[in-house]
Design a protein around this motif. Structure first.
Motif, PDB file in Angstrom:
ATOM      1  N   GLY A 132       0.859  -1.200   0.033  1.00  0.00           N
ATOM      2  CA  GLY A 132      -0.011   0.117   0.104  1.00  0.00           C
ATOM      3  C   GLY A 132       0.640   1.360  -0.074  1.00  0.00           C
ATOM      4  N   LEU A 133       2.028   1.030  -0.329  1.00  0.00           N
ATOM      5  CA  LEU A 133       3.124   2.340  -0.300  1.00  0.00           C
ATOM      6  C   LEU A 133       3.007   2.900   0.816  1.00  0.00           C
ATOM      7  N   GLU A 134       3.088   2.380   2.199  1.00  0.00           N
ATOM      8  CA  GLU A 134       3.282   2.801   3.293  1.00  0.00           C
ATOM      9  C   GLU A 134       4.894   2.469   3.798  1.00  0.00           C
ATOM     10  N   PRO A 135       5.694   3.521   4.366  1.00  0.00           N
ATOM     11  CA  PRO A 135       7.172   3.130   4.602  1.00  0.00           C
ATOM     12  C   PRO A 135       7.400   2.390   5.773  1.00  0.00           C
ATOM     13  N   GLU A 136       8.317   1.372   5.413  1.00  0.00           N
ATOM     14  CA  GLU A 136       8.920   0.347   6.234  1.00  0.00           C
ATOM     15  C   GLU A 136      10.093   0.702   6.951  1.00  0.00           C
ATOM     16  N   GLY A 137      10.216   1.100   7.955  1.00  0.00           N
ATOM     17  CA  GLY A 137      11.358   1.336   8.579  1.00  0.00           C
ATOM     18  C   GLY A 137      11.886   2.931   8.183  1.00  0.00           C
ATOM     19  N   GLU A 138      13.263   3.463   8.395  1.00  0.00           N
ATOM     20  CA  GLU A 138      13.715   4.536   8.207  1.00  0.00           C
ATOM     21  C   GLU A 138      14.357   4.691   6.920  1.00  0.00           C
ATOM     22  N   PRO A 139      14.109   5.894   5.996  1.00  0.00           N
ATOM     23  CA  PRO A 139      14.802   6.106   4.916  1.00  0.00           C
ATOM     24  C   PRO A 139      16.459   5.824   5.436  1.00  0.00           C
ATOM     25  N   ILE A 140      17.100   5.316   4.376  1.00  0.00           N
ATOM     26  CA  ILE A 140      18.672   5.141   4.355  1.00  0.00           C
ATOM     27  C   ILE A 140      19.333   5.774   3.232  1.00  0.00           C
ATOM     28  N   PRO A 141      20.403   6.462   3.594  1.00  0.00           N
ATOM     29  CA  PRO A 141      21.132   7.393   2.630  1.00  0.00           C
ATOM     30  C   PRO A 141      22.096   6.299   1.633  1.00  0.00           C
ATOM     31  N   LEU A 142      22.006   6.515   0.489  1.00  0.00           N
ATOM     32  CA  LEU A 142      23.017   5.579  -0.584  1.00  0.00           C
ATOM     33  C   LEU A 142      24.173   6.475  -1.006  1.00  0.00           C
ATOM     34  N   THR A 143      24.032   7.924  -0.933  1.00  0.00           N
ATOM     35  CA  THR A 143      25.050   8.654  -1.516  1.00  0.00           C
ATOM     36  C   THR A 143      25.461   9.832  -0.595  1.00  0.00           C
ATOM     37  N   PRO A 144      26.538  10.396  -0.848  1.00  0.00           N
ATOM     38  CA  PRO A 144      26.823  11.555  -0.083  1.00  0.00           C
ATOM     39  C   PRO A 144      26.231  12.700  -0.552  1.00  0.00           C
ATOM     40  N   ASN A 145      26.063  13.791   0.242  1.00  0.00           N
ATOM     41  CA  ASN A 145      25.531  15.022  -0.424  1.00  0.00           C
ATOM     42  C   ASN A 145      26.028  15.543  -1.764  1.00  0.00           C
ATOM     43  N   ARG A 146      25.330  15.571  -2.659  1.00  0.00           N
ATOM     44  CA  ARG A 146      25.967  16.325  -3.989  1.00  0.00           C
ATOM     45  C   ARG A 146      24.962  17.253  -4.619  1.00  0.00           C
ATOM     46  N   PRO A 147      25.547  18.176  -5.320  1.00  0.00           N
ATOM     47  CA  PRO A 147      24.763  19.192  -5.800  1.00  0.00           C
ATOM     48  C   PRO A 147      24.169  18.469  -7.185  1.00  0.00           C
ATOM     49  N   GLY A 148      22.746  19.092  -7.283  1.00  0.00           N
ATOM     50  CA  GLY A 148      22.196  18.902  -8.549  1.00  0.00           C
ATOM     51  C   GLY A 148      21.894  17.456  -9.131  1.00  0.00           C
ATOM     52  N   LEU A 149      21.205  16.677  -7.908  1.00  0.00           N
ATOM     53  CA  LEU A 149      20.910  15.327  -8.230  1.00  0.00           C
ATOM     54  C   LEU A 149      19.638  15.170  -9.110  1.00  0.00           C
ATOM     55  N   SER A 150      19.411  14.233  -9.795  1.00  0.00           N
ATOM     56  CA  SER A 150      18.049  14.093 -10.687  1.00  0.00           C
ATOM     57  C   SER A 150      17.274  12.861  -9.898  1.00  0.00           C
ATOM     58  N   ARG A 151      16.339  12.574 -10.397  1.00  0.00           N
ATOM     59  CA  ARG A 151      15.453  11.547  -9.949  1.00  0.00           C
ATOM     60  C   ARG A 151      16.306  10.316 -10.313  1.00  0.00           C
ATOM     61  N   PRO A 152      16.506   9.425  -9.273  1.00  0.00           N
ATOM     62  CA  PRO A 152      17.187   8.123  -9.435  1.00  0.00           C
ATOM     63  C   PRO A 152      15.950   7.063 -10.290  1.00  0.00           C
ATOM     64  N   VAL A 153      16.790   6.523 -11.172  1.00  0.00           N
ATOM     65  CA  VAL A 153      15.676   5.302 -11.768  1.00  0.00           C
ATOM     66  C   VAL A 153      16.384   3.994 -11.630  1.00  0.00           C
ATOM     67  N   PHE A 154      15.516   3.045 -11.244  1.00  0.00           N
ATOM     68  CA  PHE A 154      15.913   1.587 -11.253  1.00  0.00           C
ATOM     69  C   PHE A 154      16.136   1.055 -12.300  1.00  0.00           C
ATOM     70  N   THR A 155      17.162   0.022 -12.528  1.00  0.00           N
ATOM     71  CA  THR A 155      17.546  -0.876 -13.501  1.00  0.00           C
ATOM     72  C   THR A 155      16.392  -1.715 -13.913  1.00  0.00           C
ATOM     73  N   PRO A 156      16.024  -2.481 -14.774  1.00  0.00           N
ATOM     74  CA  PRO A 156      15.122  -3.108 -14.776  1.00  0.00           C
ATOM     75  C   PRO A 156      15.281  -4.457 -13.785  1.00  0.00           C
ATOM     76  N   ASP A 157      16.371  -5.085 -13.299  1.00  0.00           N
ATOM     77  CA  ASP A 157      16.259  -5.856 -12.622  1.00  0.00           C
ATOM     78  C   ASP A 157      16.076  -5.656 -10.852  1.00  0.00           C
ATOM     79  N   GLY A 158      16.184  -4.091 -10.668  1.00  0.00           N
ATOM     80  CA  GLY A 158      16.087  -3.418  -9.316  1.00  0.00           C
ATOM     81  C   GLY A 158      17.328  -3.559  -8.570  1.00  0.00           C
ATOM     82  N   GLU A 159      18.387  -3.842  -9.212  1.00  0.00           N
ATOM     83  CA  GLU A 159      19.645  -4.053  -8.443  1.00  0.00           C
ATOM     84  C   GLU A 159      20.536  -2.655  -8.274  1.00  0.00           C
ATOM     85  N   ARG A 160      20.314  -1.797  -9.379  1.00  0.00           N
ATOM     86  CA  ARG A 160      21.053  -0.693  -9.120  1.00  0.00           C
ATOM     87  C   ARG A 160      20.251   0.805  -9.700  1.00  0.00           C
ATOM     88  N   LEU A 161      20.606   1.744  -9.147  1.00  0.00           N
ATOM     89  CA  LEU A 161      20.010   2.944  -9.576  1.00  0.00           C
ATOM     90  C   LEU A 161      20.865   3.737 -10.382  1.00  0.00           C
TER      91      LEU A 161
END
Length: 346
Positions: free
Chosen positions: A46-75
């Motif tokens: 139902g798209l309710e969050p499970e747990g707390e968000p976890i950062p994957l990258t350090p803070n960087r300027p001008g980030l775009s929307r991340p998109v998943f690869t078809p297998d869902g393994e990478r962004l």
């Protein structure tokens, strides 16, 4: 993912992307005006969050929307896009917090932003092309004369600033592969790179009144901060170190301090700092402010302020503090004004 679940003091969360299996949400959480980090959080059907968000990258300027690869393994995402740098890049990182945490450049993605992946893995993206040059407009009997190119390349050259004696020009350029500070003679000759910051954006070079130092901004840690160097490019001195966006530096007329814009207290205000590393900046404006210039006699500070409708105006106040009064009701952009002994150009 609701903003009300963010930790106190966190920035806004935006640019969401759902994994192919619908169980992971990736998004960008902004730290300040330009820097942010990609986070992931598990979600229920139902798209309710499970747990707390976890950062994957350090803070960087001008980030775009991340998109998943078809297998869902990478962004796949863009870093330095949206006009915050002149050389954005497509990057890839593991979509799992326990995976490879090292961002990798996407082969062929230099200069790319706004990525999109098909279900079979085809990648499309935008590659902006910027060829910006510095021009010089002569003044003849107080009137504008002939405009001619002064500093040119096939990349982005901008933000020119003269030294007080008129013998040097500082400007920013990404001709070396990243945005750095350069200097040149007034006729555009002897162009020399001044900085070698390992960052996405170095700009805003301004000579001190005595011509012995140059203040500029850069983001080696993701957040814009103020730095000092000399016209011969010695090792830079860092003036500010704060998880905020510090920008638009300008000198006091006595050369003893630097004004700058910062959102460290929330909205952008004009601040002032001494030139020693670790000096505590002092807030100058109260009703908002960005680019600033001090009068020739050092008694008045002029600054740009943004209204709720997004428009800009020029305000003035005593440099020692006092009432802030409107001077120019409409300004095209916050840096489109300057202060001279003859008056305010805008």
């Amino acid at each position: 993912f609701s903003a009300r679940r963010q930790a106190p003091g966190a920035g806004s969360s935006a640019l969401p992307s759902l994994s192919p299996d619908g169980r992971t949400l990736a998004f960008v959480r902004s730290r300040n005006a330009i820097a942010g980090a990609i986070h992931v959080v598990g979600v229920t059907p139902g798209l309710e969050p499970e747990g707390e968000p976890i950062p994957l990258t350090p803070n960087r300027p001008g980030l775009s929307r991340p998109v998943f690869t078809p297998d869902g393994e990478r962004l796949v995402y863009a870093e330095g896009g949206g006009g915050w740098t002149s050389s954005p890049s497509l990057m890839s990182i593991s979509a799992s917090p326990g995976g490879d945490a090292t961002p990798r450049r996407v082969l062929g993605g230099d200069g790319g932003e706004s990525p999109s992946l098909s279900r079979v893995g085809s990648l499309v993206f935008v590659r902006p092309i910027t060829d910006l040059n510095v021009w010089r407009l002569s003044m003849e009997n107080g009137r504008p004369g002939h405009a001619a190119p002064l500093v040119t390349s096939t990349r982005s050259d901008g933000g020119p600033s003269f030294s007080t004696d008129g013998k040097r020009i500082a400007f920013s350029s990404d001709r070396s592969g990243s945005a750095q500070l350069w200097t040149a003679l007034p006729d555009g000759s002897r162009q020399v790179r001044l900085t070698s910051m390992t960052t996405g954006n170095t700009s805003g070079g301004h000579f001190s009144p005595d011509g012995r130092r140059i203040v500029y901004v850069s983001n080696p840690d993701g957040d814009m901060d103020l730095f000092l160097t000399t016209p011969n490019g010695r090792e830079p001195t860092r003036l500010t170190r704060d998880p905020a966006h510090d920008s638009a530096p300008s000198w006091s007329r006595d050369g003893a301090s630097v004004y700058f814009a910062s959102d460290r207290d929330g909205g952008f205000q004009v601040w002032k700092t001494a030139l020693e590393p670790g000096a505590v900046p002092v807030r100058v404006t109260r009703g908002g402010g960005f680019s600033s210039r001090e009068s020739d006699d050092g008694r008045t500070l002029y600054f740009a302020r943004q209204a709720e409708d997004g428009g800009w105006s020029v305000w003035q106040m005593p440099s020692a503090g006092g009432d802030e009064t409107l001077l120019v009701p409409r300004l095209a952009w916050h840096w489109f004004f300057d202060v001279t002994a003859a008056g305010v150009y805008y």
